[in-house]
Design a protein around this motif. Structure first.
Motif, PDB file in Angstrom:
ATOM      1  N   ASN A  16     139.425  74.948  44.234  1.00 24.44           N
ATOM      2  CA  ASN A  16     139.217  73.682  43.538  1.00 24.44           C
ATOM      3  C   ASN A  16     138.155  73.914  42.463  1.00 24.44           C
ATOM      4  OD1 ASN A  16     138.285  71.152  42.721  1.00 24.44           O
ATOM      5  ND2 ASN A  16     138.790  70.232  44.691  1.00 24.44           N
ATOM      6  N   LEU A  17     138.568  73.831  41.206  1.00 27.43           N
ATOM      7  CA  LEU A  17     137.653  74.087  40.097  1.00 27.43           C
ATOM      8  C   LEU A  17     137.226  72.816  39.363  1.00 27.43           C
ATOM      9  CD1 LEU A  17     139.415  77.268  38.685  1.00 27.43           C
ATOM     10  CD2 LEU A  17     137.338  77.150  40.082  1.00 27.43           C
ATOM     11  N   TRP A  18     137.472  71.640  39.966  1.00 29.44           N
ATOM     12  CA  TRP A  18     137.170  70.406  39.240  1.00 29.44           C
ATOM     13  C   TRP A  18     136.267  69.420  39.974  1.00 29.44           C
ATOM     14  CZ3 TRP A  18     138.613  66.115  41.842  1.00 29.44           C
ATOM     15  CH2 TRP A  18     139.595  66.256  42.810  1.00 29.44           C
ATOM     16  N   ASP A  19     136.045  69.552  41.284  1.00 25.63           N
ATOM     17  CA  ASP A  19     135.250  68.538  41.994  1.00 25.63           C
ATOM     18  C   ASP A  19     133.747  68.783  41.839  1.00 25.63           C
ATOM     19  OD1 ASP A  19     134.664  70.613  43.744  1.00 25.63           O
ATOM     20  OD2 ASP A  19     135.458  69.613  45.517  1.00 25.63           O
ATOM     21  N   ALA A  24     132.512  72.291  42.581  1.00 21.02           N
ATOM     22  CA  ALA A  24     132.844  73.245  41.514  1.00 21.02           C
ATOM     23  C   ALA A  24     131.873  73.114  40.347  1.00 21.02           C
ATOM     24  CB  ALA A  24     134.273  73.030  41.039  1.00 21.02           C
ATOM     25  N   THR A  25     131.487  71.881  40.004  1.00 14.08           N
ATOM     26  CA  THR A  25     130.546  71.702  38.892  1.00 14.08           C
ATOM     27  C   THR A  25     129.174  72.277  39.218  1.00 14.08           C
ATOM     28  OG1 THR A  25     129.931  69.477  39.605  1.00 14.08           O
ATOM     29  CG2 THR A  25     131.736  69.652  38.005  1.00 14.08           C
ATOM     30  N   PRO A  70     132.790  76.353  44.227  1.00 14.99           N
ATOM     31  CA  PRO A  70     134.094  75.728  44.443  1.00 14.99           C
ATOM     32  C   PRO A  70     134.595  75.887  45.877  1.00 14.99           C
ATOM     33  CG  PRO A  70     134.352  77.792  43.290  1.00 14.99           C
ATOM     34  CD  PRO A  70     132.870  77.532  43.378  1.00 14.99           C
TER      35      PRO A  70
END
Length: 165
Positions: free
Chosen positions: A102-105, A108-109, A113
């Motif tokens: 998961n590179l968007w939650d 990840a930020t 990730p």
């Protein structure tokens, strides 16, 4: 005591009940794992000792095999969980892809990730890694087993997880 007041539940009672539920869940998991090798046998003579030994320790390289192998490791370490609970969470988290990331939650930020079948972040994987499994969050058995260990400590069992955790 006012009619609307609820009885106070002591913390000690809650932890005792949680321990009992967890013990029962572990016993059920162990029983299920022990029954797995003979599920396909049609009679007592159908399973030879060599076949039973191979089935008990060898699992297919598929989601079904990874879950069964994880359940065997979990039973050895007293980690509760069921096939159905693991499968349900794997399907929700990664659709069965052991290389999912998961590179968007929010994790990840922050640069950590979620990875693997049950979308475990590296610090959680390290903290809840179970001996006897690979030290790789992408390894399906290690990922499932670490996630179930985490869920057992946080929620009592992976069976109690019904959304992102």
């Amino acid at each position: 005591m006012p009619a609307f007041a609820l009885p106070v539940r002591r913390r000690n009672d809650r932890s005792k009940a949680t321990r009992v539920r967890r013990t029962l869940a572990v016993a059920a998991t162990a029983a299920a794992v022990l029954a797995l090798p003979v599920v396909g046998a049609t009679s007592a003579s159908a399973a030879t000792p060599a076949a039973e030994a191979a089935t008990a320790t060898t699992y297919r390289g598929s989601l079904d095999g990874w879950i069964r192998q994880s359940l065997a490791v979990m039973a050895k370490h007293g980690i509760p969980g069921s096939y159905q609970g693991i499968y349900r969470n794997v399907m929700r988290e990664s659709s069965g892809n052991p290389r999912a990331i998961n590179l968007w939650d929010s994790n990840a930020t922050k640069g950590i990730p979620s990875k693997g079948l049950l979308q475990v972040i590296d610090p959680t994987f390290r903290a809840y890694h179970v001996p006897g499994t690979a030290y790789d969050p992408y390894d399906p058995v290690a990922n499932i087993t670490a996630a179930c260990n985490y869920a057992a400590h946080r929620y009592g069992s992976i069976d109690n997880v019904n959304s992102a955790y």
